[in-house]
Enzyme design. Structure first.
Site, PDB file in Angstrom:
ATOM      1  N   LYS A   1       0.845  -1.203   0.000  1.00 45.37           N
ATOM      2  CA  LYS A   1       0.000   0.000   0.000  1.00 45.37           C
ATOM      3  C   LYS A   1       0.878   1.251   0.000  1.00 45.37           C
ATOM      4  CE  LYS A   1      -3.824  -2.413   2.171  1.00 45.37           C
ATOM      5  NZ  LYS A   1      -4.463  -2.905   3.376  1.00 45.37           N
TER       6      LYS A   1
ATOM      7  N   ASP B   1     -11.533   2.313   3.916  1.00 48.60           N
ATOM      8  CA  ASP B   1     -11.830   0.878   3.791  1.00 48.60           C
ATOM      9  C   ASP B   1     -13.301   0.651   3.440  1.00 48.60           C
ATOM     10  OD1 ASP B   1      -9.866  -1.095   4.067  1.00 48.60           O
ATOM     11  OD2 ASP B   1      -9.682  -0.757   6.227  1.00 48.60           O
TER      12      ASP B   1
ATOM     13  N   GLN C   1      -5.123  -2.059   9.586  1.00 51.52           N
ATOM     14  CA  GLN C   1      -4.972  -3.332   8.878  1.00 51.52           C
ATOM     15  C   GLN C   1      -5.597  -4.469   9.692  1.00 51.52           C
ATOM     16  OE1 GLN C   1      -3.818  -3.626   5.777  1.00 51.52           O
ATOM     17  NE2 GLN C   1      -3.870  -5.853   5.689  1.00 51.52           N
TER      18      GLN C   1
HETATM   19  N1  GUN Z   1      -6.798  -7.136   5.508  1.00 49.00           N
HETATM   20  C1  GUN Z   1      -7.033  -7.810   4.355  1.00 49.00           C
HETATM   21  N2  GUN Z   1      -7.725  -7.021   3.487  1.00 49.00           N
HETATM   22  C2  GUN Z   1      -7.927  -5.840   4.110  1.00 49.00           C
HETATM   23  C3  GUN Z   1      -8.567  -4.632   3.718  1.00 49.00           C
HETATM   24  O1  GUN Z   1      -9.115  -4.473   2.616  1.00 49.00           O
HETATM   25  N3  GUN Z   1      -8.556  -3.635   4.648  1.00 49.00           N
HETATM   26  C4  GUN Z   1      -7.979  -3.778   5.873  1.00 49.00           C
HETATM   27  N4  GUN Z   1      -8.037  -2.749   6.729  1.00 49.00           N
HETATM   28  N5  GUN Z   1      -7.380  -4.898   6.255  1.00 49.00           N
HETATM   29  C5  GUN Z   1      -7.344  -5.908   5.373  1.00 49.00           C
END
Ligand code: GUN
Length: 290
Positions: A53, A120, A97
């Protein structure tokens, strides 16, 4: 004949190019889109995802701040940090996350994030909009990325039988809503760990979306000729023939031999998720700075 690949990596780079222009325009107006990512604990896969990211933010000119907290961090400490970020006008997107260590309730965390900075798309207010058929807000990234990929490949969804395997709040549930919404008009079946005869359900489906997090759960025999397969899973497993680790999805790779279209793993859904996260951050910066 093999499946046509649904190239998420290629499409995500096109989206990133567009975002780079939008970020440049915002910069000219004195706005610097800024994503803050909180990572609690030392789950190795989460560290890789967060690094991906960050790298994507760099490619598009989005400012990113990564805060890594020890696995022993309390829920209150994370909530307090979110509160500070909610108040900080320089931060446009906040992401914690998942998964978090077990002392931290992910729903409490989600509920605390200012819905306008919820890149998100998991806040009840943003998910509620989706239930109401309003898709103008911040949409969950993986489902939004899958929709973009299917639409870009001109996959027909209206009236089609789509089976979603997995009912998670991150992928399966919101994706099912998006597929069934007016204007998309798919007939959606949600299957999960208690479902019976998933193989038969898949065999009668036009589109299969696997988001169970179980390596190679979906077998080639479950896929009928000319159906479309989207594989959300990514797991590291030992390849017995080479003795080395390899990445596999929730669907057996051999399904490529029968499907009409299929996402590769890696390079399918993963890059699209990140592209949608960047999009949400730019949308949030645009809306919240004017
Ligand atoms: N863990 C796996 N996919 C995601 C996501 O799309 N957002 C977040 N915050 N954690 C994740």
């Amino acid at each position: 004949m093999g499946a046509v690949l649904l190239d998420g990596k290629g499409l995500s780079r096109e989206i990133e190019d567009d975002l780079k222009n939008r970020v440049g325009k915002l910069n000219n107006e004195g706005i610097e889109p800024h994503l803050a990512v909180i990572l609690v604990g030392d789950d190795p896969a989460s560290h890789v995802y967060v690094r991906n990211k960050e790298n994507a933010c760099k490619r598009t000119g989005i400012k990113s701040t990564k805060i890594i907290l020890p696995a022993s961090t309390s829920e209150k400490e994370v909530l307090d940090l979110i509160e500070e970020m909610n108040e900080d006008d320089d931060i446009h997107g906040i992401l914690v996350q998942s998964p978090t260590p077990k002392q931290i309730n992910e729903l409490e965390i989600t509920n605390k994030i200012n819905p306008a900075k919820d890149v998100d798309g998991f806040h009840p207010q943003n998910l509620g909009k989706l239930v109401q058929g309003d898709t103008d807000g911040l949409l969950p990234c993986t489902p939004a990325g899958i929709m973009k990929l299917l639409i870009h490949a001109k996959i027909k969804l209206e009236g089609k039988k789509v089976t979603v395997i997995g009912r998670s709040r991150i992928v399966g549930m919101p994706l099912s809503l998006m597929l069934a919404q007016k204007g998309v008009d798919a007939t959606v079946t949600i299957t999960h760990s208690r479902s019976k005869n998933i193989d038969k359900i898949c065999q009668s489906s036009d589109v299969i979306i696997a988001a169970v997090g179980r390596p190679e759960f979906v077998k080639k025999e479950w896929i009928r000729n000319s159906s479309v397969v989207v594989d959300v899973g990514i797991s590291r497993v030992l390849d017995k023939s080479t003795g080395k680790n390899k990445l596999v999805g929730d669907v057996e790779e051999a399904a490529m031999e029968v499907a009409s279209h299929m996402t590769p793993v890696p390079g399918g859904v993963g890059p699209m998720t990140i592209a949608m996260l960047l999009t949400n951050t730019v949308v949030s910066a645009t809306k919240n700075s004017t």
